[in-house]
Design an enzyme around this catalytic site. Sequence first.
Site, mmCIF file in Angstrom:
data_model
loop_
_atom_site.group_PDB
_atom_site.id
_atom_site.type_symbol
_atom_site.label_atom_id
_atom_site.label_comp_id
_atom_site.label_asym_id
_atom_site.label_seq_id
_atom_site.Cartn_x
_atom_site.Cartn_y
_atom_site.Cartn_z
ATOM 1 C CG ASN A 90 20.353 27.596 12.108
ATOM 2 O OD1 ASN A 90 19.655 26.847 12.786
ATOM 3 N ND2 ASN A 90 20.323 28.901 12.236
ATOM 4 C CE1 TYR A 108 19.041 34.299 13.401
ATOM 5 C CE2 TYR A 108 20.096 33.782 11.311
ATOM 6 C CZ TYR A 108 19.715 33.408 12.582
ATOM 7 O OH TYR A 108 20.015 32.145 13.041
ATOM 8 N NE ARG A 109 17.782 44.961 12.973
ATOM 9 C CZ ARG A 109 17.736 45.353 14.247
ATOM 10 N NH1 ARG A 109 16.745 44.953 15.032
ATOM 11 N NH2 ARG A 109 18.650 46.146 14.735
ATOM 12 C CD1 TRP A 158 25.024 36.824 13.352
ATOM 13 C CD2 TRP A 158 24.352 35.497 11.682
ATOM 14 N NE1 TRP A 158 26.086 36.612 12.535
ATOM 15 C CE2 TRP A 158 25.719 35.798 11.509
ATOM 16 C CE3 TRP A 158 23.727 34.661 10.754
ATOM 17 C CZ2 TRP A 158 26.450 35.309 10.426
ATOM 18 C CZ3 TRP A 158 24.469 34.171 9.690
ATOM 19 C CH2 TRP A 158 25.809 34.503 9.535
ATOM 20 C CG ASP A 162 13.579 46.409 18.556
ATOM 21 O OD1 ASP A 162 12.563 46.616 19.231
ATOM 22 O OD2 ASP A 162 14.727 46.443 19.038
HETATM 23 C C1 LIG Z 1 9.987 39.103 11.788
HETATM 24 C C2 LIG Z 1 11.098 38.576 12.637
HETATM 25 C C3 LIG Z 1 12.309 39.250 12.694
HETATM 26 C C4 LIG Z 1 13.360 38.765 13.469
HETATM 27 N N1 LIG Z 1 14.553 39.429 13.486
HETATM 28 C C5 LIG Z 1 15.600 38.900 14.157
HETATM 29 C C6 LIG Z 1 16.879 39.529 14.086
HETATM 30 O O1 LIG Z 1 17.072 40.556 13.454
HETATM 31 N N2 LIG Z 1 17.900 38.934 14.753
HETATM 32 C C7 LIG Z 1 17.752 37.773 15.468
HETATM 33 O O2 LIG Z 1 18.733 37.266 16.018
HETATM 34 N N3 LIG Z 1 16.530 37.185 15.582
HETATM 35 C C8 LIG Z 1 15.467 37.716 14.934
HETATM 36 N N4 LIG Z 1 14.245 37.114 14.998
HETATM 37 C C9 LIG Z 1 14.057 35.953 15.882
HETATM 38 C C10 LIG Z 1 14.649 34.697 15.252
HETATM 39 O O3 LIG Z 1 14.076 34.458 13.997
HETATM 40 C C11 LIG Z 1 14.440 33.509 16.167
HETATM 41 O O4 LIG Z 1 15.133 33.751 17.370
HETATM 42 C C12 LIG Z 1 14.915 32.194 15.570
HETATM 43 O O5 LIG Z 1 14.817 31.177 16.538
HETATM 44 C C13 LIG Z 1 16.346 32.301 15.091
HETATM 45 O O6 LIG Z 1 16.777 31.094 14.586
HETATM 46 P P1 LIG Z 1 17.977 30.299 15.283
HETATM 47 O O7 LIG Z 1 17.462 29.917 16.637
HETATM 48 O O8 LIG Z 1 18.179 29.131 14.394
HETATM 49 O O9 LIG Z 1 19.150 31.195 15.321
HETATM 50 C C14 LIG Z 1 13.178 37.586 14.224
HETATM 51 C C15 LIG Z 1 11.958 36.912 14.166
HETATM 52 C C16 LIG Z 1 10.925 37.389 13.385
HETATM 53 C C17 LIG Z 1 9.619 36.635 13.321
#
Ligand SMILES: Cc1cc2nc3c(=O)[nH]c(=O)nc-3n(C[C@H](O)[C@H](O)[C@H](O)COP(=O)(O)O)c2cc1C
Length: 487
Positions: free
Chosen positions: A171, A175-176, A189, A283
Amino acid sequence: MAAPRSLRELLEALEGAGQLRRVKAPLSPVLEIPAALRMAMRSRGPALLFENVRGHPGWRVAGNLFGAPGRVELALGTRDLEAIGWRLVSAAWRPPPLGLREKLRGLAGVLDMARYAPKLVGRAAFEEVVLEGGEARLSRLPLFKCWPRDGGRYITFGQTYILDPATGVANIGVYRLMELDDKRLAVHWQLHKRGRHAYLESIRRGGEARVAIVIGGDPAAMLVGAMPVPYPLDKLLFAGLMAGRGVEVYRLPSGIPVPASAEVVIEARVDPRGEAVEGPFGDHWGYYDGPSPGWPVAVVERIWMRSDPIYVGTVVGKPVMEDAYIGKAAEAIFKPVIRTLLPEVVDLNFPVHGVFQGMLIVSIRKTYPGQAKKVMMALWGLGQTSLTKIIVVVDEDVDPRDPGQVAWAVSANVDPQRDVLVVPAAHTDQLDPAAPAPGYGSKLGIDATRKLPEENNGRPWPPEVEPDPEVDARVRRILEGEGIRLD
Ligand SMILES: Cc1cc2nc3c(=O)[nH]c(=O)nc-3n(C[C@H](O)[C@H](O)[C@H](O)COP(=O)(O)O)c2cc1C
């Protein structure tokens, strides 16, 4: 056009297209570089490469790589993002092959999938510098502080790699990550994300989770980190599908494969006992989120990097920022998947100002009563569309991208008592500032389709006013004869 294989190739492609500006003046990653990136994003401006990073000699910083129309396409080497989704689901839309020739053609399609699989290589550019133990310090890296009241420095465009112990699939999640001290990061996450799922599964099996946080590298892998790829599909494989070729990967000692072209790789273990207070952080809803307790802590063990590393960061805030373009790309890529699961769906639009988790407008070809609500409920049960707070359903002749047409449909076709659905006490986006509890709020569905007699006390829906085309043509000719053109 082929998809660039590394951040450096992407920067070259952007520069070649006149979409990259180099910044020579020294700027700090604390507030200054983020301010410049924010200005570039707000003006749909160029990607920026900061060649002089105050406090971090030898580093360069790149940003706003994707923050204008067409740039995700450039990074993925395609003009047609929807075609990526069709690569995944096209077999489901064809009748099965009957004759031998058709079967062989079908087999070629299956073999084609192998083209997208990651390719293991023995060397990586980031092997040039390996920092272990006390040397592996976060303060070496030009992490951003984006907004004045942010609680600290953040990795804002890191790709967190984690292997799911249940399936072995990789995966990748953007995530920040908040710097807690020189060795520790809070991993943000959210409740419903795949990275957290893999982490919980590792803990459940009695282990601790290993992660690799990647900066830069293959642009398709950077983007896939922010894509809602359905579980359990491997995200490295999906990155290959997006780029039209496999991602070259290097296997770290922890077993995690990461793009060989990465700029920086931070290896860390996520301590199941550590629970950090994270935030505040400005955010993408446009508000400060946090501080909030309970976030897992990644303890840095090793940092790998190139000898002349390029750091990549982004800034989120009130829309429209760079993440909007990534979200729009996800909308196009996953539309074929949604249409496969819900064949009545014709088109959909997450309006960029609706923050993606806020609002979705979907058009359907309606054939039976109650179908609009069925579509809402299905979308609220699917992957990340399940986080969407407000869903508006319109008929297929209404363009979900045209706010005027949508406003007309909502105003003219909705009887609030019959057509508005509020789902109380439902799961929702963890950052939704209006939800009474993080990740727990309610949903609003608006059925703005024309109602069938069964939905309307047996009354037929009124016919829409339509002009007589012959009269229109005649009047147009008469007016044109007087020099009046009304297009
Ligand atoms: C710039 C940016 C920052 C993000 N920050 C977060 C975050 O802090 N936490 C989070 O859960 N998703 C965040 N996201 C959204 C996730 O990247 C997105 O939901 C992605 O599908 C997560 O991957 P996963 O589905 O495999 O968990 C962010 C997206 C972007 C473009």
